[in-house]
Motif scaffolding. Structure first.
Motif, PDB file in Angstrom:
ATOM      1  N   ALA A  29      37.433  18.083   9.729  1.00 53.81           N
ATOM      2  CA  ALA A  29      37.477  17.167  10.848  1.00 53.81           C
ATOM      3  C   ALA A  29      37.331  15.755  10.084  1.00 53.81           C
ATOM      4  O   ALA A  29      38.134  14.829  10.457  1.00 53.81           O
ATOM      5  N   SER A  30      36.259  15.551   9.256  1.00 49.31           N
ATOM      6  CA  SER A  30      36.101  14.322   8.546  1.00 49.31           C
ATOM      7  C   SER A  30      37.030  13.858   7.853  1.00 49.31           C
ATOM      8  O   SER A  30      37.269  12.837   7.692  1.00 49.31           O
ATOM      9  N   LYS A  31      37.892  14.664   6.797  1.00 51.06           N
ATOM     10  CA  LYS A  31      39.013  14.552   6.129  1.00 51.06           C
ATOM     11  C   LYS A  31      40.114  14.018   6.842  1.00 51.06           C
ATOM     12  O   LYS A  31      40.558  12.983   6.379  1.00 51.06           O
ATOM     13  N   GLN A  32      40.358  14.514   8.086  1.00 53.01           N
ATOM     14  CA  GLN A  32      41.670  14.113   8.900  1.00 53.01           C
ATOM     15  C   GLN A  32      41.094  12.686   9.547  1.00 53.01           C
ATOM     16  O   GLN A  32      42.197  11.867   9.547  1.00 53.01           O
ATOM     17  N   THR A  33      39.901  12.611   9.848  1.00 49.88           N
ATOM     18  CA  THR A  33      39.806  11.140  10.508  1.00 49.88           C
ATOM     19  C   THR A  33      39.707  10.267   9.589  1.00 49.88           C
ATOM     20  O   THR A  33      40.324   8.916   9.694  1.00 49.88           O
ATOM     21  N   THR A  34      39.508  10.736   8.216  1.00 49.29           N
ATOM     22  CA  THR A  34      39.247   9.600   6.869  1.00 49.29           C
ATOM     23  C   THR A  34      40.776   9.291   6.947  1.00 49.29           C
ATOM     24  O   THR A  34      41.217   8.269   6.598  1.00 49.29           O
ATOM     25  N   ARG A  35      41.586  10.235   6.668  1.00 48.08           N
ATOM     26  CA  ARG A  35      43.051   9.874   6.457  1.00 48.08           C
ATOM     27  C   ARG A  35      43.651   9.289   7.614  1.00 48.08           C
ATOM     28  O   ARG A  35      44.534   8.124   7.328  1.00 48.08           O
ATOM     29  N   ALA A  36      43.301   9.288   9.010  1.00 47.25           N
ATOM     30  CA  ALA A  36      43.765   8.689   9.874  1.00 47.25           C
ATOM     31  C   ALA A  36      43.572   7.439   9.792  1.00 47.25           C
ATOM     32  O   ALA A  36      44.306   6.291  10.295  1.00 47.25           O
ATOM     33  N   ASP A  37      42.204   7.012   9.612  1.00 46.68           N
ATOM     34  CA  ASP A  37      41.715   5.729   9.368  1.00 46.68           C
ATOM     35  C   ASP A  37      42.305   5.004   8.122  1.00 46.68           C
ATOM     36  O   ASP A  37      42.967   3.734   8.319  1.00 46.68           O
ATOM     37  N   ALA A  38      42.660   5.684   7.035  1.00 43.63           N
ATOM     38  CA  ALA A  38      43.337   4.886   6.134  1.00 43.63           C
ATOM     39  C   ALA A  38      44.814   4.671   6.148  1.00 43.63           C
ATOM     40  O   ALA A  38      45.576   3.495   6.072  1.00 43.63           O
ATOM     41  N   VAL A  39      45.317   5.729   7.113  1.00 42.18           N
ATOM     42  CA  VAL A  39      46.847   5.338   7.530  1.00 42.18           C
ATOM     43  C   VAL A  39      46.880   4.072   8.446  1.00 42.18           C
ATOM     44  O   VAL A  39      47.678   3.161   8.471  1.00 42.18           O
ATOM     45  N   ARG A  40      45.629   4.142   9.385  1.00 44.86           N
ATOM     46  CA  ARG A  40      45.537   2.872  10.271  1.00 44.86           C
ATOM     47  C   ARG A  40      45.410   1.573   9.765  1.00 44.86           C
ATOM     48  O   ARG A  40      46.142   0.580  10.038  1.00 44.86           O
ATOM     49  N   ILE A  41      44.919   1.448   8.520  1.00 46.60           N
ATOM     50  CA  ILE A  41      44.411   0.313   7.841  1.00 46.60           C
ATOM     51  C   ILE A  41      45.528  -0.034   6.865  1.00 46.60           C
ATOM     52  O   ILE A  41      46.011  -0.959   7.244  1.00 46.60           O
ATOM     53  N   ALA A  42      46.346   1.027   6.547  1.00 48.73           N
ATOM     54  CA  ALA A  42      47.577   0.625   5.821  1.00 48.73           C
ATOM     55  C   ALA A  42      48.551  -0.122   6.632  1.00 48.73           C
ATOM     56  O   ALA A  42      49.284  -0.942   6.315  1.00 48.73           O
ATOM     57  N   LYS A  43      48.692   0.534   7.826  1.00 51.87           N
ATOM     58  CA  LYS A  43      49.844   0.089   8.707  1.00 51.87           C
ATOM     59  C   LYS A  43      49.308  -1.542   9.333  1.00 51.87           C
ATOM     60  O   LYS A  43      50.384  -2.264   9.292  1.00 51.87           O
ATOM     61  N   ALA A  44      48.111  -1.572   9.673  1.00 50.18           N
ATOM     62  CA  ALA A  44      47.548  -2.997   9.869  1.00 50.18           C
ATOM     63  C   ALA A  44      47.933  -3.793   8.768  1.00 50.18           C
ATOM     64  O   ALA A  44      48.364  -5.180   9.248  1.00 50.18           O
ATOM     65  N   LYS A  45      47.546  -3.630   7.323  1.00 50.17           N
ATOM     66  CA  LYS A  45      47.879  -4.588   6.298  1.00 50.17           C
ATOM     67  C   LYS A  45      49.541  -4.868   6.367  1.00 50.17           C
ATOM     68  O   LYS A  45      49.834  -6.160   6.094  1.00 50.17           O
ATOM     69  N   ILE A  46      50.322  -3.895   6.477  1.00 52.44           N
ATOM     70  CA  ILE A  46      51.693  -4.135   6.449  1.00 52.44           C
ATOM     71  C   ILE A  46      52.291  -5.146   7.382  1.00 52.44           C
ATOM     72  O   ILE A  46      53.046  -5.998   7.257  1.00 52.44           O
ATOM     73  N   SER A  47      51.669  -4.966   8.665  1.00 56.16           N
ATOM     74  CA  SER A  47      52.094  -5.599  10.024  1.00 56.16           C
ATOM     75  C   SER A  47      51.631  -7.174   9.608  1.00 56.16           C
ATOM     76  O   SER A  47      52.335  -8.024   9.995  1.00 56.16           O
ATOM     77  N   ARG A  48      50.334  -7.041   9.343  1.00 61.90           N
ATOM     78  CA  ARG A  48      49.780  -8.605   8.841  1.00 61.90           C
ATOM     79  C   ARG A  48      50.484  -9.227   7.879  1.00 61.90           C
ATOM     80  O   ARG A  48      50.808 -10.437   8.056  1.00 61.90           O
ATOM     81  N   ARG A  49      51.177  -8.547   6.827  1.00 67.54           N
ATOM     82  CA  ARG A  49      51.872  -9.204   5.672  1.00 67.54           C
ATOM     83  C   ARG A  49      53.204  -9.687   6.321  1.00 67.54           C
ATOM     84  O   ARG A  49      53.794 -10.720   6.090  1.00 67.54           O
ATOM     85  N   GLY A  50      53.707  -8.904   7.157  1.00 72.19           N
ATOM     86  CA  GLY A  50      55.156  -9.014   7.860  1.00 72.19           C
ATOM     87  C   GLY A  50      54.961 -10.435   8.707  1.00 72.19           C
ATOM     88  O   GLY A  50      55.840 -11.193   8.645  1.00 72.19           O
TER      89      GLY A  50
END
Length: 61
Positions: A29-50
């Motif tokens: 479960a902790s690996k899944q949440t870590t991955r989910a957090d990483a995906v959320r952070i990556a999407k936020a960076k892409i959105s901010r850059r755009g």
């Protein structure tokens, strides 16, 4: 505001300490949440850059 003297100690009963079984977290479960957090952070960076690119284009003309 009054302060309780040290001699009197605590008036509440002591809480039991958590056992090792209750403090363990499932690793999967902790690996899944870590991955989910990483995906959320990556999407936020892409959105901010755009968004910043759109702002720069708007300022240019």
């Amino acid at each position: 505001m009054s302060v309780q003297p040290v001699e009197h100690g605590s008036i509440t009963p002591m809480q039991s300490r958590p056992t090792s079984e209750t403090t363990k977290k499932p690793k999967k479960a902790s690996k899944q949440t870590t991955r989910a957090d990483a995906v959320r952070i990556a999407k936020a960076k892409i959105s901010r850059r755009g968004s910043l690119n759109k702002q720069r284009q708007a300022l240019k003309g």
